[in-house]
Every structure is written in C-alpha cells, then in structure tokens.
Design an enzyme around this catalytic site. Structure first.
Site, PDB file in Angstrom:
ATOM      1  CG  ASN A   1      -8.333  -6.604   9.704  1.00 34.39           C
ATOM      2  OD1 ASN A   1      -8.598  -7.633  10.283  1.00 34.39           O
ATOM      3  ND2 ASN A   1      -9.176  -5.995   8.887  1.00 34.39           N
TER       4      ASN A   1
ATOM      5  CG  ASP B   1      -5.591  -5.200   0.307  1.00 35.52           C
ATOM      6  OD1 ASP B   1      -5.165  -6.240   0.801  1.00 35.52           O
ATOM      7  OD2 ASP B   1      -5.288  -4.065   0.747  1.00 35.52           O
TER       8      ASP B   1
ATOM      9  CG  HIS C   1      -1.548   3.509   9.228  1.00 34.63           C
ATOM     10  ND1 HIS C   1      -2.596   3.921   8.448  1.00 34.63           N
ATOM     11  CD2 HIS C   1      -1.604   2.141   9.246  1.00 34.63           C
ATOM     12  CE1 HIS C   1      -3.268   2.867   8.015  1.00 34.63           C
ATOM     13  NE2 HIS C   1      -2.685   1.777   8.472  1.00 34.63           N
TER      14      HIS C   1
ATOM     15  CG  HIS D   1      -8.719  -8.582   3.771  1.00 32.22           C
ATOM     16  ND1 HIS D   1      -7.653  -7.812   4.179  1.00 32.22           N
ATOM     17  CD2 HIS D   1      -9.458  -8.813   4.878  1.00 32.22           C
ATOM     18  CE1 HIS D   1      -7.755  -7.585   5.476  1.00 32.22           C
ATOM     19  NE2 HIS D   1      -8.840  -8.177   5.932  1.00 32.22           N
TER      20      HIS D   1
ATOM     21  CG  HIS E   1      -3.333 -10.616   5.292  1.00 28.87           C
ATOM     22  ND1 HIS E   1      -4.574 -11.182   5.331  1.00 28.87           N
ATOM     23  CD2 HIS E   1      -3.524  -9.335   4.883  1.00 28.87           C
ATOM     24  CE1 HIS E   1      -5.477 -10.305   4.972  1.00 28.87           C
ATOM     25  NE2 HIS E   1      -4.853  -9.168   4.689  1.00 28.87           N
TER      26      HIS E   1
ATOM     27  CG  ASP F   1      -0.924  -6.085   4.718  1.00 31.97           C
ATOM     28  OD1 ASP F   1      -1.223  -5.135   3.971  1.00 31.97           O
ATOM     29  OD2 ASP F   1      -1.686  -6.509   5.610  1.00 31.97           O
TER      30      ASP F   1
ATOM     31  CG  HIS G   1      -1.629  -1.253   1.481  1.00 28.65           C
ATOM     32  ND1 HIS G   1      -2.884  -1.489   0.988  1.00 28.65           N
ATOM     33  CD2 HIS G   1      -1.273  -2.383   2.157  1.00 28.65           C
ATOM     34  CE1 HIS G   1      -3.289  -2.702   1.346  1.00 28.65           C
ATOM     35  NE2 HIS G   1      -2.327  -3.263   2.054  1.00 28.65           N
TER      36      HIS G   1
ATOM     37  NE  ARG H   1      -1.584   3.515   3.695  1.00 27.83           N
ATOM     38  CZ  ARG H   1      -2.314   2.460   4.015  1.00 27.83           C
ATOM     39  NH1 ARG H   1      -3.273   2.053   3.189  1.00 27.83           N
ATOM     40  NH2 ARG H   1      -2.107   1.804   5.125  1.00 27.83           N
TER      41      ARG H   1
END
Length: 472
Positions: free
Chosen positions: A297, A175, A328, A201, A251, A324, A47, A49
């Site tokens: 998660n 996802d 953040h 997912h 995952h 994954d 990811h 972003r």
C-alpha cells in the site's frame, strides 16, 4: 586494526587506504581494489515493529538488516503498538503497553530512545524517531506538541542523556494512513510550530486491495484507483502553499502524482518525495507471479506507472529512495489478497535491486544512486552525509587532489569520528537475493531468487566496522 587498500572514493574516483581501529572482521590488510567507499545509506521510512509486534521484527533484527544493506541511519515510523504519539501510558493492559512499562519507560518515545540501555545491546545503526500526527494514530485528534516537543533536537539538550540526544524526534507522520481531513489544519499548524516536516502517506481509500485495472479484474479482487494517491498529493500541496510547511510524500507510485509534484516544485513549494525499490522494479502484473508477497500500500501500479517512476527518478522529481521496510510473517501474507497485510521487507536487497534496474538499465549513474540512497535522505533527516574528502584533510590547492591518501578513522578528531557513517560497495558484484540469509526476522519479499548486481560489503559507524561480508 583493519586496513582496506586501494578503495575508490564514490564522488571523486580517487583511490585511498581506509584504516578502521575495530570491527567485526579480523585485523589485517584487505585488497579493496574495485570497491567503492560511499557515505552510508539512510532510510527515512522503516518499520521495526518494536514495541508491540516483535514476532515480526525487533530493533535488534531490524538494525541488523539495515547494517547488512549498507545503511547507517534510519527513521523509525510511528505505527508501533502502542503508537509513538508521546502520550504517557497509564493502562498496563493496553496492547503493547506492558512491554514499555516493564522496561521502566513512560511512553514509546522514551522506550525507543533508551532501547539499548534497557535491553543491554549495542545496535549497529543510528536511528531517529517519527512522532504520530494523531493521538493513537487514530486520525481523530492531533497529537499535542507539548507532549513530545522536548524530544526534538535543540530542546533542553543539556538535560538529556546520551540516548535521548542520539535518537531525537525529527519528523511527524501518521504513516500507514494519510492525515485525516478533520485534523489537517491542526496537524499543519503543529508541524509549522515545531519546525519539523510532515511525512505524508499519500493515499486514502476505504476499499480495494490491489491496483484497479486488468490485473485486479483477472484476480477478481477489488481495485484501488490511482487517483486515491493524487487526491492526497494535491490536497497537501495546497496546504504547503498556504502554510509554508515542508511536506514529504512517501512511496509515490503514479505518473499523475509525479506530474503534480513536478508542478509544485517548479512553483518553489517546500515539497519532497520518495519512491521505493518495488515501484521501479515491479508493476501490478507481478501479483500474478508473486501473489500476496507483492501486495502493498500503495499497490503496485501499471507498467506505465512503473516507467513513469523511473522517469521521475531520472529527471530529479524523486528526491530519494526509501525501502518502506515492512516485516510480516509468511503465515500472515498467505491469508489471501483481501486479508493479507500490506508491505514487503527491503533493506537487505534495496541497493542491488535499484542498481540493477536504474544503473544497469542506463537510467542513472552509480554516483546518482548513492545520492538518492544516502545524501538526500540524510539531509531530509537533518543530518549531513559523511564528507570523505573533508576527513582526508580537504584538497591541495595546487593539484585539487585530497591532502592525504590514507583515512585512519582511529586518528581523526573524536567528534568528527563519531559522526562517520560509511558503506563499502561492490558496484559490479552479481549475486542472488536469498531471503533465508537475511538478518531480518521476516521473509516477505517478492525479490527472492532475483539475480542482481551491486552489493554492500561493509558498514562503518564512527570508528567501528559494524558489518562486513568482505572475504566471505
């Protein structure tokens, strides 16, 4: 001209000299004895972003992090803002839309394919794109194949520019969310028609923040039962049996899910799966030490599940390792277990963490770890990992050794050179994970301060050295 002397080829154990015509370190000869030359790592689950949340990460910082971690290829997940669903953007005031439209692009796929041209940058990592399974990734209506079919490999390639050819759509996923029951048949039918694979997912729950068990009760935080994962795994295995669609589970984290996947594979169904470094290195007890830095998660599971994850890697149930990578801000991660976002970053320490747990732990050899981080994910993404022996001219029939001991990337056929992706590894280097030195914008990892062994030293794309810490 950069020459690495006496570097060891990962799968044969032979030592060669590697010559690179250009790169990010000074020209000259470097002693690479004890280093390993391997196909570049590939991550089918990142990811970055971008667009929409570039305060967390961007294509520039994400690709820099990947190159630092030895990755040459990544698959961009579709939970961008706006979502990567192939729909033309017609509302400039929608979240994230202005960034795409101001770049002169019609949708997120177009934007990410032409990112380098729009932003006038050269990214150090190759990337493919994953399209949403549902419009807006909202789970209400399946995306329309006709809106993004043209971005697939082999679809009217003669009309595509070099950026479109370089960054095709190669997978389908919602996802971050499992495909919802109401559109499951439509998504499987679309996936079957496209010939791509579905990345699932494999978890769905409406409540809970951490694994259900003694740790969740000690923290006073609502728990997530382990069967939330199993229900999606079993549901999609049944659909794969019915439709023949290749389902790749992201995952995977529980022993019961690995058991279901083992049975499906024994049945010959088109099922593959990945797990991530954090599920083999940590269990939910890590929440007591690292707090929300270890919130993700699916959640970190029990110690028994962690051991089952390692067993599934060792026995071949797990096809590959993916990070994954989920950036953040620390401010976001400090909001507490109920409000903090899920996820950790992983590209820059994945090899060290996995090598320490799996190889140093005696569960698999170095060669198998490279297969899990490079060979298998590359093939899932529709690419072939770099065949170093082939670049050396194949093998002499009389001796079985490579035809040439020198691999000069500047002298090989340009078409072959363009497909090269290599990583230089020090499989024995001991180092300490320091997030403050990461190339990612983010710092949200529980692995800061960990002492690990095994480190990527350089990353090579085509005939160019795009990252190096050799000699530093």
């Amino acid at each position: 001209m950069i020459t690495l002397r006496d570097i060891t080829v990962w799968d044969t154990g032979e030592t060669i000299d590697l010559t690179i015509p250009e790169g990010v370190m000074p020209d000259g000869e470097y002693d690479a004895a004890g280093m390993t030359l391997a196909p570049g790592f590939a991550d089918p689950h990142v990811h970055f972003r971008d667009p929409g949340q570039t305060y967390k990460e961007s294509m520039v910082s994400g690709c820099a992090a990947a190159a630092s971690g030895g990755y040459t290829d990544v698959l961009i997940m579709p939970n961008t803002v706006p979502a990567m669903d192939g729909e033309t953007l017609d509302d400039p005031d929608a979240p994230g839309a202005r960034e795409v439209l101001d770049a002169g692009c019609t949708d997120v796929i177009d934007y990410l394919q032409h990112y380098e041209a729009v932003h006038k940058v050269d990214l150090p990592v190759r990337y493919d794109l994953c399209v949403c399974a549902s419009k807006g990734r909202a789970g209400h209506e399946a995306t329309e194949l006709d809106h993004w079919r043209r971005h697939m490999p082999g679809q009217d390639d003669a009309a595509k520019d070099r950026y479109q050819l370089a960054h095709p759509v190669t997978a389908i996923s919602d996802d971050g969310s499992a495909v919802t029951p109401g559109i499951l048949d439509d998504v499987f039918a679309m996936t079957h028609e496209s010939g791509l694979y579905l990345i699932e997912h494999c978890e769905h729950h409406d409540t809970g923040a951490v694994n259900d068990g003694p740790v969740s009760r000690k923290l006073g935080v609502p728990g997530i039962p382990e069967d939330t994962e199993l229900r999606i795994v079993e549901r999609d295995i049944a659909k794969a049996r019915e439709t023949g669609v290749h389902v790749h589970f992201q995952h995977v984290s529980t022993a019961i899910s690995f058991d279901a996947i083992r049975r499906a594979k024994a049945e010959g169904l088109p099922i593959t799966c990945e797990t991530a470094p954090h599920y083999l290195a940590l269990c939910d007890e890590a929440l007591l030490k690292y707090g929300t830095l270890a919130k993700m998660n699916p959640p970190l599971r029990s110690e028994a599940d962690r051991r089952a994850t390692i067993e599934a890697i060792a026995d071949g149930t797990v096809d590959m390792l993916a990070t994954d990578h989920a950036p953040h801000t620390l401010e976001e991660k400090e909001r507490g277990f109920l409000e903090a976002p899920n996820g950790i970053i992983g590209l820059e320490c994945a090899y060290g963490v996995c090598h320490t747990v799996l190889v140093d732990g005696g569960f698999i050899p170095d060669k198998r770890l490279i297969e899990l981080m490079s060979v298998a994910p590359m093939r899932l993404m529709g690419h072939e990992p770099t065949d170093i022996s082939a670049l050396l001219g194949g093998r002499k029939p009389e001796t079985g050794t490579v035809a040439n001991r020198v691999l000069d990337l500047g002298a090989i056929d340009p078409t072959a050179a363009a497909g090269v992706g290599l990583a230089v590894l020090n499989t024995n280097e001991a180092w300490t994970v320091d997030p403050e030195r990461f190339h990612s914008k983010a710092r949200n990892t529980p692995f800061g301060g960990w002492s690990v062994t095994g480190r990527p030293l350089a990353t090579i794309i085509g005939p160019k050295l795009v990252f190096s810490r050799i000699g530093r």
